[in-house]
Design a protein around this motif. Structure first.
Motif, short mmCIF file in Angstrom:
data_model
loop_
_atom_site.label_atom_id
_atom_site.label_comp_id
_atom_site.label_asym_id
_atom_site.label_seq_id
_atom_site.Cartn_x
_atom_site.Cartn_y
_atom_site.Cartn_z
N ILE A 48 13.35 -0.74 5.97
CA ILE A 48 11.70 0.02 5.98
C ILE A 48 10.97 -0.53 5.55
CG2 ILE A 48 10.80 2.15 5.32
CD1 ILE A 48 13.93 3.62 4.98
N ILE A 49 10.85 -1.22 4.34
CA ILE A 49 10.41 -2.22 4.38
C ILE A 49 10.55 -3.35 5.72
CG2 ILE A 49 10.24 -3.41 2.25
CD1 ILE A 49 11.38 -1.82 0.13
N TRP A 50 10.71 -4.12 5.55
CA TRP A 50 10.76 -4.86 6.20
C TRP A 50 9.86 -4.50 7.83
CZ3 TRP A 50 11.69 -7.73 10.86
CH2 TRP A 50 11.79 -8.72 11.55
N PHE A 51 10.74 -3.76 8.28
CA PHE A 51 9.46 -3.54 9.44
C PHE A 51 8.86 -2.52 9.40
CE2 PHE A 51 13.79 -4.02 11.27
CZ PHE A 51 13.67 -4.66 12.77
N GLY A 52 8.45 -2.05 8.68
CA GLY A 52 6.95 -1.72 8.10
C GLY A 52 5.26 -2.63 7.74
N ILE A 53 6.30 -4.20 7.49
CA ILE A 53 5.48 -5.13 7.19
C ILE A 53 5.61 -5.48 8.94
CG2 ILE A 53 4.87 -7.13 6.09
CD1 ILE A 53 6.41 -5.96 3.48
N TYR A 54 6.56 -5.17 8.97
CA TYR A 54 6.70 -6.54 10.45
C TYR A 54 5.17 -5.48 12.08
CZ TYR A 54 8.70 -6.61 14.87
OH TYR A 54 8.77 -7.56 16.26
N PHE A 55 5.68 -4.32 11.54
CA PHE A 55 4.73 -3.51 12.85
C PHE A 55 3.89 -3.18 12.33
CE2 PHE A 55 9.01 -1.45 14.08
CZ PHE A 55 9.06 -1.70 15.46
N ALA A 82 13.79 -9.20 16.79
CA ALA A 82 12.58 -8.59 15.79
C ALA A 82 11.55 -9.79 15.98
CB ALA A 82 12.52 -7.83 14.81
N ILE A 83 12.07 -11.28 15.43
CA ILE A 83 10.86 -12.08 15.66
C ILE A 83 10.56 -12.44 16.98
CG2 ILE A 83 10.60 -14.90 14.64
CD1 ILE A 83 12.15 -13.64 11.68
N PHE A 84 11.92 -13.12 17.29
CA PHE A 84 11.47 -13.29 19.05
C PHE A 84 10.83 -12.39 19.16
CE2 PHE A 84 15.33 -16.27 17.86
CZ PHE A 84 14.77 -17.28 17.77
N TYR A 85 10.81 -11.11 19.69
CA TYR A 85 9.65 -9.91 20.43
C TYR A 85 8.05 -10.07 19.99
CZ TYR A 85 7.79 -5.85 21.59
OH TYR A 85 6.58 -4.11 21.84
N ALA A 86 8.08 -10.78 19.33
CA ALA A 86 6.61 -10.58 18.51
C ALA A 86 6.66 -11.79 18.86
CB ALA A 86 6.77 -10.57 17.16
N MET A 87 6.99 -13.36 18.92
CA MET A 87 6.49 -14.46 19.40
C MET A 87 6.59 -14.18 21.03
SD MET A 87 8.46 -16.66 16.88
CE MET A 87 8.35 -18.18 17.57
N GLY A 88 7.34 -13.86 21.75
CA GLY A 88 8.00 -13.61 22.87
C GLY A 88 6.43 -12.89 23.53
N ALA A 89 7.16 -11.25 23.69
CA ALA A 89 5.98 -10.77 24.69
C ALA A 89 5.42 -10.63 24.22
CB ALA A 89 7.32 -9.30 24.20
N ARG A 90 5.07 -10.28 22.29
CA ARG A 90 4.02 -10.49 21.88
C ARG A 90 3.11 -10.93 21.28
NH1 ARG A 90 3.59 -4.44 19.35
NH2 ARG A 90 1.23 -5.16 19.51
N TYR A 109 -9.08 -10.01 6.62
CA TYR A 109 -9.28 -9.23 6.34
C TYR A 109 -9.03 -8.17 7.52
CZ TYR A 109 -9.38 -4.51 4.64
OH TYR A 109 -9.03 -3.44 4.15
N ASN A 110 -7.66 -7.61 7.47
CA ASN A 110 -7.38 -6.97 9.11
C ASN A 110 -6.80 -7.63 10.22
OD1 ASN A 110 -6.75 -3.64 8.48
ND2 ASN A 110 -8.59 -2.94 9.04
N LYS A 111 -6.06 -9.53 9.82
CA LYS A 111 -5.73 -9.63 10.95
C LYS A 111 -4.93 -10.32 10.53
CE LYS A 111 -7.95 -8.53 14.56
NZ LYS A 111 -7.20 -8.18 16.08
N ASN A 112 -4.03 -10.70 11.30
CA ASN A 112 -2.95 -11.50 11.21
C ASN A 112 -3.04 -12.48 11.00
OD1 ASN A 112 -0.11 -11.91 10.54
ND2 ASN A 112 0.36 -11.78 13.12
N MET A 117 2.09 -6.19 10.57
CA MET A 117 1.33 -7.81 10.83
C MET A 117 0.81 -7.72 12.86
SD MET A 117 0.79 -8.75 8.32
CE MET A 117 0.13 -9.96 8.94
N LEU A 118 2.09 -6.85 13.07
CA LEU A 118 2.14 -6.92 15.14
C LEU A 118 0.76 -6.10 16.07
CD1 LEU A 118 5.55 -5.77 16.49
CD2 LEU A 118 4.22 -8.56 16.57
N GLU A 119 0.39 -5.12 14.64
CA GLU A 119 -1.01 -4.66 14.96
C GLU A 119 -1.84 -5.49 14.44
OE1 GLU A 119 -1.16 -0.99 13.32
OE2 GLU A 119 0.06 -0.22 13.40
N ARG A 120 -2.04 -6.13 14.10
CA ARG A 120 -3.09 -6.48 13.82
C ARG A 120 -3.21 -8.29 13.75
NH1 ARG A 120 -3.13 -6.90 7.14
NH2 ARG A 120 -3.39 -4.96 6.85
N ILE A 121 -2.09 -8.17 15.91
CA ILE A 121 -2.24 -9.81 16.22
C ILE A 121 -4.49 -9.64 17.09
CG2 ILE A 121 -1.76 -10.24 18.16
CD1 ILE A 121 1.32 -9.75 17.15
#
Lengths: 41, 151
Positions: free
Chosen positions: A28-35, B23-31, B98-101, A37-41
């Motif tokens: 929960i903690i790991w994927f909470g932060i993960y998603f 999940a890391i490869f998904y973020a780097m590849g697809a996203r 702020y609010n960005k990765n 950060m994905l939103e902020r790309i």
């Protein structure tokens, strides 16, 4: 009077439940932060 | 011989670690999550500027110093993809949008680069998040993302 020896059938239910809880909490903690950060790309 | 419970726990741990790695490869590849790069240093990075490459692609060259960022304000249209290049003139500074990765280090004699996309209009604060002296808490800049017609 001696206690019956149940060590053969012992199942560590408490340890299993605690382990499952830790895994779920970690996910929960790991994927909470993960998603987040994905939103902020 | 491994105990049956021990074997299950090892299996679950391997599965969870595999999930994290996927999940890391998904973020780097697809996203297309950008990974921060360290570029070879060049004196030209010491000149702070905003450059437009095409309609929606910009480059901002930031220079950090005690205690401000240059350029202190950058105007970007909505939907732009921006390459951020960061270097420092004096000590090590942080660079956080702020609010960005975006989480970079501004290192003297070094250049860090990342790419970020601004799809939402707004004022994005840039702050120093590495303690750099008595004025550290005031060290900030702004990236103003607005509609192209209002720029």
């Amino acid at each position: 009077m001696t206690q019956p020896d149940n060590s053969e059938n012992f199942v560590p239910r408490g340890a299993i439940a605690f382990f499952a809880f830790l895994i779920a909490l970690g996910l929960i903690i790991w994927f909470g932060i993960y998603f987040l950060m994905l939103e902020r790309i | 011989m491994i105990d049956v419970f021990e074997r299950r726990i090892i299996l679950v741990s391997i599965l969870v670690m595999g999930l994290f790695i996927l999940a890391i490869f998904y973020a780097m590849g697809a996203r297309k999550a950008d990974v921060t790069e360290c570029l070879p240093y060049d004196k030209t990075y010491e000149t702070a500027r905003v450059e437009q490459l095409d309609k929606t692609t910009y480059q901002i060259f930031y220079v950090a110093r005690m205690w401000n960022f240059e350029p202190s304000v950058a105007y970007i249209p909505v939907g732009s993809e921006v390459d951020l290049f960061v270097t420092s003139n004096d000590v090590v500074h942080g660079f956080n949008v702020y609010n960005k990765n975006v989480n970079l280090m501004a290192v003297p004699g070094g250049v860090t680069k990342t790419t970020v996309r601004f799809d939402q209009p707004g004022v994005y604060k840039v702050v120093c998040h590495e303690y750099c002296g008595t004025g550290h808490q005031n060290m900030q800049a702004e990236i103003i993302v607005n509609y192209p017609k209002k720029q």
